[in-house]
Write a protein that holds these residues in place. Structure first.
Motif, PDB file in Angstrom:
ATOM      1  N   VAL A   1       1.143  -1.119  -0.085  1.00  0.00           N
ATOM      2  CA  VAL A   1      -0.025  -0.203  -0.180  1.00  0.00           C
ATOM      3  C   VAL A   1       0.883   1.121   0.071  1.00  0.00           C
ATOM      4  O   VAL A   1       0.645   2.088  -0.828  1.00  0.00           O
TER       5      VAL A   1
ATOM      6  N   THR B   1       2.490   1.843  -3.446  1.00  0.00           N
ATOM      7  CA  THR B   1       1.386   2.198  -4.347  1.00  0.00           C
ATOM      8  C   THR B   1       1.337   3.590  -4.280  1.00  0.00           C
ATOM      9  O   THR B   1       1.409   4.569  -5.192  1.00  0.00           O
TER      10      THR B   1
ATOM     11  N   LEU C   1      -5.569   0.145  -5.874  1.00  0.00           N
ATOM     12  CA  LEU C   1      -5.517  -1.159  -5.087  1.00  0.00           C
ATOM     13  C   LEU C   1      -7.159  -1.604  -5.405  1.00  0.00           C
ATOM     14  O   LEU C   1      -7.165  -2.811  -5.255  1.00  0.00           O
TER      15      LEU C   1
ATOM     16  N   HIS D   1       0.480  -5.531  -9.863  1.00  0.00           N
ATOM     17  CA  HIS D   1       0.135  -6.163  -8.563  1.00  0.00           C
ATOM     18  C   HIS D   1      -0.475  -7.370  -8.734  1.00  0.00           C
ATOM     19  O   HIS D   1      -0.227  -8.407  -8.003  1.00  0.00           O
TER      20      HIS D   1
END
Length: 667
Positions: free
Chosen positions: A244, A247, A297, A612
């Protein structure tokens, strides 16, 4: 009067409302479709147990719909804010002409009602059509047969959809009234002259941040690939946090880092309108790096769930026949402090009896503390499996084989049989057996009697879970530690699962009716073939269905936010487009830079989400491969199809809207 003004405004601003209409229609369509499942179950021929899972699914969908409503409510407020912002000058003119804030709020309320009614009607229309296909999908996933097909309209789902979206639109009305009450005329009339300064920090800061981003993501990828899908391990959670953070750092550093690189490539930087395009992109990414991180995400979750969900379900269900070789099993995990350490004693204490013609085999599993990797070298793909090897007596093994009329075996004191059926471990075990004819156990060498791995489950289970069980002489097991005591049964009278149902019910009744159950019988787990089939099917289908529901909502929300941010940027940058038009830029050149900006802005979070997803899908497939080899080909094609369709719709609509906003202001 106000309703007529509102109607004219909606007609006049239809192009501005396109993304809003599209998002609302899709949202209503999806919400209705997934909440209409309950109305379809009346036409499905299912057992009572299976119906319980359908009812559980509809209940979970209802709870998940609350979360979906919150997500869509936030999205609608975000979209509405964009529309209000775009009409600031129009609202300022209303105030200049003497219209009060209350009357302006009333116009906006009427507009919200009109837009809401139209989107609800169109969304419900497409939702009713989509729900018919969804009911077929439910019956296929649960393997139900529909007694008859009827075109079903769920009044309950319509009511729920109207209520939920009615609340959302009511909140929009309150929001609009609040916003209008805070506006000043001068701010509304001069908003178009206020431009956002494009400020960039020291390039060194972006370079350092980009390096940190690569380090965080690289570490996260390595950790999760090494650990696998071990969600209980603290390192797994650390890898998620690093992912996270990485990103967010990626999108924060991307703007300045790319600008820094491109500036030094003069042939690209000064070609055509590239200098303008690059600064526009950098400005927007720099401003919205947090929202782009969240979108990335969400897209990652969508791609991962849709790609692996079907393969996960198919892999587990395709192995059910091999993982349930008997009508029923019951097992007792044994601990040192337990009073009952034998499943046979447990059965006697519970009063469980078997018919003379029933085939019954009692056996025990033992452990010595040695892990599989201590006995057989594992390859890199399975080296993270930390499971202890199990042992059973050859006499017990012959009892198990006799249940299905398989032949018996004889072992010398120095001989063993190797059994396993976990896909992830089989290559390592097969390689070892090909290269070796002996195995070292507790510092003693034993000959491996079988030339090939005996591939079977020794008891009923949800999945093929025989990691490594070694059949060995009885004396070896007597010196080992008892870990599990098991009974396998094939019933003579088992029509429609009647025998196993009675067996399971007797044990469950004893559990419920005896306070001293643990002392008298221990903690017994039952596993009947029919129950495992239905439970496995119900569990995997429910998880998959909820995943599809959330995945599609995340996808639409992500694309809608990207679209609205781009359209907002178009409104904010009109003076810049007018300026480059005055200094000689052609309309064709401006349209080209609009296309490039929209494409790059839409692609950045998608590209990182795909990166990802490659790692995430590999980890998920490695987990599923422990039990059965997954096939994500079909699921990936479906995912790609859904993704591409939604992407193209939103991209084209955004590009067209952006171009119309700019071209309507420049000459």
């Amino acid at each position: 009067m106000y309703s007529r003004i509102a109607t004219k405004n909606v007609k006049k601003s239809f192009k501005d409302y396109t993304i809003y209409f599209l998002t609302l229609t899709l949202a209503v369509c999806i919400f209705y479709s997934f909440n209409s499942i309950e109305s379809q179950k009346a036409f499905m021929e299912v057992s009572s147990t299976s119906m319980d899972y359908v009812e559980m699914l509809t209940s979970i969908i209802s709870y998940v719909s609350v979360l979906v409503a919150v997500i869509l409510g936030g999205l609608i407020l975000y979209a509405n804010n964009f529309l209000i912002k775009k009409r600031n000058k129009e609202l300022g003119i209303y105030m200049t002409l003497g219209m009060g804030r209350g009357k302006i709020s009333r116009i906006l309320i009427y507009e919200t009602i009109i837009v809401g009614i139209i989107s609800l009607i169109s969304g419900l229309f497409f939702g009713i059509l989509a729900s018919q296909g969804l009911s077929v999908l439910v019956s296929k996933l649960f393997e139900f047969e529909m007694s008859e097909y009827k075109f079903v309209i769920s009044t309950a789902a319509i009511g729920k959809t109207v209520v939920y979206f009615g609340i959302m639109f009511f909140l929009v009305m309150i929001f609009n009234t609040y916003v209008i009450s805070k506006y000043k005329i001068i701010d509304l009339l001069t908003v178009g002259r206020k431009t956002e300064d494009v400020k960039f920090k020291n390039p060194l800061i972006y370079l350092i941040t980009f390096i940190l981003c690569v380090g965080a993501l690289g570490t996260a990828y390595k950790m999760v690939l090494d650990l696998g899908l071990n969600v209980l391990d603290i390192k797994f959670r650390i890898s998620i946090i690093l992912g996270v953070i990485g990103t967010a750092l990626f999108f924060f550093s991307l703007a300045g880092f790319i600008l820094y690189i491109v500036k030094r490539t003069k042939g690209i930087y000064f070609k055509g309108l590239n200098i303008f395009t690059i600064k526009q992109i950098n400005s927007k990414v720099n401003t919205n790096f947090i929202s782009m991180s969240v979108i990335c995400l969400m897209l990652f979750i969508t791609i991962g769930v849709l790609s692996t969900g079907f393969s996960f379900k198919n892999a587990l269900e395709s192995g059910l026949e091999e993982s349930t070789p008997f009508d029923a099993s019951a097992y007792l995990y044994v601990y040192e402090e337990d009073k009952v350490k034998s499943i046979e004693e447990s059965m006697d204490n519970m009063g469980i009896t078997f018919a003379a013609d029933d085939k019954v085999a009692y056996y025990d599993e033992y452990i010595t503390g040695e892990q599989i990797s201590d006995i057989i070298p594992l390859d890199s793909s399975s080296s993270n499996i930390k499971i202890k090897a199990a042992y059973i007596k050859v006499s017990d093994f012959n009892e198990i084989m006799g249940l299905n009329n398989e032949g018996t075996v004889e072992l010398a004191q120095d001989e063993v049989l190797i059994t396993s059926n976990v896909s992830k471990l089989l290559p390592s075990i097969e390689k070892y057996m090909k290269e070796n004819d002996t195995i070292n156990l507790k510092n003693t060498s034993y000959k491996i009697k079988n030339k090939e791995v005996i591939n079977l489950n020794l008891k009923n289970s949800y999945v093929k879970d025989n990691f490594l069980t070694i059949v060995i002489n009885d004396e070896f097991c007597d010196a080992a530690n008892l870990s599990t005591s098991i009974v396998n049964v094939n019933f003579k009278d088992n029509v429609n699962g009647k025998g196993e149902e009675t067996f399971v019910k007797s044990i469950e009744d004893f559990k419920r009716n005896n306070d001293n159950y643990f002392d008298e019988a221990g903690f017994v787990i039952t596993a009947s073939r029919e129950a495992l089939y239905e439970e496995n099917k119900g569990m995997t289908t429910t998880i998959l269905f909820v995943g599809i529901y959330l995945g599609i909502v995340f996808l639409i929300s992500s694309m809608a936010v990207l679209a609205l941010q781009q359209l907002s940027e178009a409104s904010d940058s009109l003076e810049r487009y007018e300026a480059i038009r005055k200094i000689g830029a052609s309309k064709k050149g401006i349209n080209k830079t609009i296309f490039a900006q929209t494409l790059i802005y839409f692609s950045l979070p998608v590209i990182l989400a795909l990166v990802h997803s490659v790692v995430g899908i590999k980890v998920a497939n490695d987990f599923v491969a422990m039990y059965n080899k997954p096939d994500i080909g079909g699921a990936s094609m479906i995912t790609a199809g859904i993704f591409v369709i939604v992407y193209i719709i939103y991209f084209y609509t955004t590009y067209t809207g952006y171009k119309n906003i700019v071209n309507s202001k420049i000459k």
